[in-house]
Write a protein that holds these residues in place. Structure first.
Motif, PDB file in Angstrom:
ATOM      1  N   ILE A   1       0.888  -1.240   0.079  1.00 55.80           N
ATOM      2  CA  ILE A   1       0.040   0.006  -0.165  1.00 55.80           C
ATOM      3  C   ILE A   1       0.814   1.187  -0.021  1.00 55.80           C
ATOM      4  O   ILE A   1       0.596   2.480  -0.848  1.00 55.80           O
ATOM      5  N   GLY A   2       1.836   1.389   0.814  1.00 55.00           N
ATOM      6  CA  GLY A   2       2.687   2.395   1.079  1.00 55.00           C
ATOM      7  C   GLY A   2       3.110   3.367  -0.259  1.00 55.00           C
ATOM      8  O   GLY A   2       2.912   4.427  -0.596  1.00 55.00           O
ATOM      9  N   PRO A   3       3.914   2.721  -1.266  1.00 56.84           N
ATOM     10  CA  PRO A   3       4.111   3.344  -2.318  1.00 56.84           C
ATOM     11  C   PRO A   3       3.358   4.237  -3.197  1.00 56.84           C
ATOM     12  O   PRO A   3       3.548   5.145  -3.911  1.00 56.84           O
ATOM     13  N   ASN A   4       1.922   3.557  -3.111  1.00 54.68           N
ATOM     14  CA  ASN A   4       0.810   4.315  -3.795  1.00 54.68           C
ATOM     15  C   ASN A   4      -0.255   4.903  -2.723  1.00 54.68           C
ATOM     16  O   ASN A   4      -1.305   4.942  -3.114  1.00 54.68           O
ATOM     17  N   LEU A   5       0.244   5.382  -1.745  1.00 52.90           N
ATOM     18  CA  LEU A   5      -0.740   5.933  -0.552  1.00 52.90           C
ATOM     19  C   LEU A   5      -1.467   7.107  -1.041  1.00 52.90           C
ATOM     20  O   LEU A   5      -2.853   7.288  -0.753  1.00 52.90           O
ATOM     21  N   GLY A   6      -0.874   7.791  -1.799  1.00 56.10           N
ATOM     22  CA  GLY A   6      -1.520   9.003  -2.342  1.00 56.10           C
ATOM     23  C   GLY A   6      -2.709   8.942  -3.312  1.00 56.10           C
ATOM     24  O   GLY A   6      -3.817   9.465  -3.182  1.00 56.10           O
ATOM     25  N   ALA A   7      -2.490   7.981  -3.898  1.00 58.51           N
ATOM     26  CA  ALA A   7      -3.500   7.658  -5.064  1.00 58.51           C
ATOM     27  C   ALA A   7      -4.664   6.799  -4.314  1.00 58.51           C
ATOM     28  O   ALA A   7      -5.912   7.281  -4.582  1.00 58.51           O
ATOM     29  N   VAL A   8      -4.092   6.072  -3.208  1.00 61.69           N
ATOM     30  CA  VAL A   8      -5.357   5.480  -2.525  1.00 61.69           C
ATOM     31  C   VAL A   8      -6.335   6.360  -1.566  1.00 61.69           C
ATOM     32  O   VAL A   8      -7.534   6.070  -1.670  1.00 61.69           O
ATOM     33  N   VAL A   9      -5.563   7.321  -1.198  1.00 64.31           N
ATOM     34  CA  VAL A   9      -6.412   8.364  -0.142  1.00 64.31           C
ATOM     35  C   VAL A   9      -7.487   9.138  -0.953  1.00 64.31           C
ATOM     36  O   VAL A   9      -8.598   9.118  -0.482  1.00 64.31           O
TER      37      VAL A   9
ATOM     38  N   LEU B   1      -7.118 -10.419  -9.483  1.00 61.52           N
ATOM     39  CA  LEU B   1      -5.935  -9.117  -9.591  1.00 61.52           C
ATOM     40  C   LEU B   1      -5.142  -9.827 -10.785  1.00 61.52           C
ATOM     41  O   LEU B   1      -4.846  -8.944 -11.623  1.00 61.52           O
ATOM     42  N   ALA B   2      -4.829 -11.061 -11.128  1.00 64.88           N
ATOM     43  CA  ALA B   2      -3.980 -11.361 -12.102  1.00 64.88           C
ATOM     44  C   ALA B   2      -4.639 -11.173 -13.527  1.00 64.88           C
ATOM     45  O   ALA B   2      -4.112 -10.637 -14.365  1.00 64.88           O
ATOM     46  N   ALA B   3      -6.016 -11.252 -13.486  1.00 66.28           N
ATOM     47  CA  ALA B   3      -7.078 -11.024 -14.636  1.00 66.28           C
ATOM     48  C   ALA B   3      -6.923  -9.548 -15.039  1.00 66.28           C
ATOM     49  O   ALA B   3      -6.722  -9.306 -16.197  1.00 66.28           O
ATOM     50  N   VAL B   4      -7.155  -8.626 -14.149  1.00 67.42           N
ATOM     51  CA  VAL B   4      -6.996  -7.305 -14.256  1.00 67.42           C
ATOM     52  C   VAL B   4      -5.598  -6.905 -14.700  1.00 67.42           C
ATOM     53  O   VAL B   4      -5.417  -5.828 -15.732  1.00 67.42           O
ATOM     54  N   VAL B   5      -4.498  -7.138 -13.920  1.00 64.70           N
ATOM     55  CA  VAL B   5      -3.175  -6.859 -14.298  1.00 64.70           C
ATOM     56  C   VAL B   5      -3.035  -7.249 -15.744  1.00 64.70           C
ATOM     57  O   VAL B   5      -2.190  -6.429 -16.668  1.00 64.70           O
TER      58      VAL B   5
ATOM     59  N   MET C   1      -0.744  -0.264 -15.776  1.00 62.91           N
ATOM     60  CA  MET C   1      -1.131   0.225 -14.532  1.00 62.91           C
ATOM     61  C   MET C   1      -0.936  -0.820 -13.428  1.00 62.91           C
ATOM     62  O   MET C   1      -1.989  -0.758 -12.489  1.00 62.91           O
ATOM     63  N   GLU C   2      -0.221  -1.665 -13.607  1.00 64.18           N
ATOM     64  CA  GLU C   2      -0.184  -2.793 -12.501  1.00 64.18           C
ATOM     65  C   GLU C   2       0.101  -2.281 -11.183  1.00 64.18           C
ATOM     66  O   GLU C   2      -0.524  -2.707 -10.240  1.00 64.18           O
ATOM     67  N   ALA C   3       1.007  -1.348 -10.749  1.00 64.51           N
ATOM     68  CA  ALA C   3       1.443  -0.880  -9.544  1.00 64.51           C
ATOM     69  C   ALA C   3      -0.012  -0.361  -8.970  1.00 64.51           C
ATOM     70  O   ALA C   3      -0.271  -0.399  -8.052  1.00 64.51           O
ATOM     71  N   GLU C   4      -0.705   0.721  -9.588  1.00 67.24           N
ATOM     72  CA  GLU C   4      -1.697   1.454  -9.014  1.00 67.24           C
ATOM     73  C   GLU C   4      -2.834   0.353  -8.891  1.00 67.24           C
ATOM     74  O   GLU C   4      -3.542   0.567  -7.757  1.00 67.24           O
ATOM     75  N   ILE C   5      -3.241  -0.492  -9.716  1.00 67.05           N
ATOM     76  CA  ILE C   5      -4.375  -1.408  -9.606  1.00 67.05           C
ATOM     77  C   ILE C   5      -3.980  -2.541  -8.490  1.00 67.05           C
ATOM     78  O   ILE C   5      -4.706  -2.644  -7.372  1.00 67.05           O
TER      79      ILE C   5
END
Length: 278
Positions: free
Chosen positions: A84-92, A205-209, A215-219
């Motif tokens: 979660i940490g590396p993409n915390l901004g987008a998640v918030v 998740l494997a299907a979406v990625v 967009m793998e990291a964000e998804i």
């Protein structure tokens, strides 16, 4: 430590089954635009079920292994949270949506419980299998409130195992279909992946990625956050809303129902508790 070392057979068996499953590895299947994956967790479940049916695992060992579920889930949750940490901004930014999606849990009670009672005439196991999608936190709620050896515990474990066995394939195929339709944003699909158990999360998740590799990291971050929040707020949603609602609906549906007597299916075996047991 001495007490836990006495369970060395449980740890040894778990280790052997895990090694076998890892050697088999993840298997991917594709049928045109649809695809799904089978993960090592599924192989361990199947191997354990075969050994249990063949009476190669004593009932005593199965009972002693139950408390280790909580420990395993705790480590799994910590691993998922680390993404979660590396993409915390987008998640918030998607915070409210991630929280509000948990109300979808109530849909299992509204849809599944009437079918369980009126069609299959299930006992109180219907409550355990219908109040949620039977992910890890649901096991904890039922274990604490009723015990996993109760009818409700049998129901939630049945839902959890069914989701592990068939949920991975269903999620993989269904999510692949949704991706091909292009009607949902990739972030929304990632959030939806996180509402299921660990095996469902991995398969969907494997299907979406695979559909949106750039967009793998964000998804993955959205899916991991959704999974974490579903464990946290989903636990309270299940405990204070979904479970009481299922209890009320079960009493309402079984009252004056010719297939039930005193809240139990006619002809059902009543468990007799041992002397001194609450």
């Amino acid at each position: 430590m001495k007490e836990h070392m006495a369970d060395w057979r449980i740890h040894a068996l778990a280790f052997v089954l895990t090694v076998i499953a890892e050697f088999i590895g993840t298997k991917k299947f594709s049928f045109g635009p649809l695809s799904f994956s089978l993960f090592p967790m599924l192989y361990v479940l199947i191997l354990g079920a075969i050994l249990g049916i063949a009476k190669m695992i004593p009932q005593k060992m199965m009972t002693e292994a139950s408390p280790y579920i909580g420990i395993s889930v705790m480590m799994l949750t910590a691993k998922i949270a680390s993404t979660i940490g590396p993409n915390l901004g987008a998640v918030v930014k998607a915070g409210p949506a991630l929280i509000l999606q948990e109300f979808g849990n109530l849909g299992t009670a509204v849809l599944a419980l009437p079918i369980a009672v009126f069609v299959f005439h299930m006992g109180r196991a219907a409550i355990g299998t219908s109040f949620s999608i039977s992910r890890e936190s649901s096991l904890a709620v039922v274990a604490d409130k009723y015990g996993l050896d109760s009818d409700e515990g049998i129901g939630v474990m049945g839902g959890y195992i069914t989701g592990t066995v068939f949920g991975t394939m269903f999620n993989g195929i269904f999510v692949s279909l949704l991706c091909s339709l292009n009607i949902f944003h990739p972030y929304a699909l990632g959030m939806a992946c996180g509402t299921g158990s660990a095996s469902m999360l991995s398969a969907s998740l494997a299907a979406v990625v695979e559909a949106y590799p750039d967009m793998e990291a964000e998804i993955t971050a959205y899916a991991a956050t959704s999974n974490m929040l579903s464990s946290v707020d989903g636990l309270y949603m299940s405990l204070f809303i979904a479970l009481p609602m299922c209890e009320f609906m079960y009493r309402l549906f079984t009252k004056n129902n010719r297939h039930y007597k005193d809240g139990l299916p006619i002809g059902a075996k009543v468990k007799v508790k041992a002397a001194g047991e609450e």
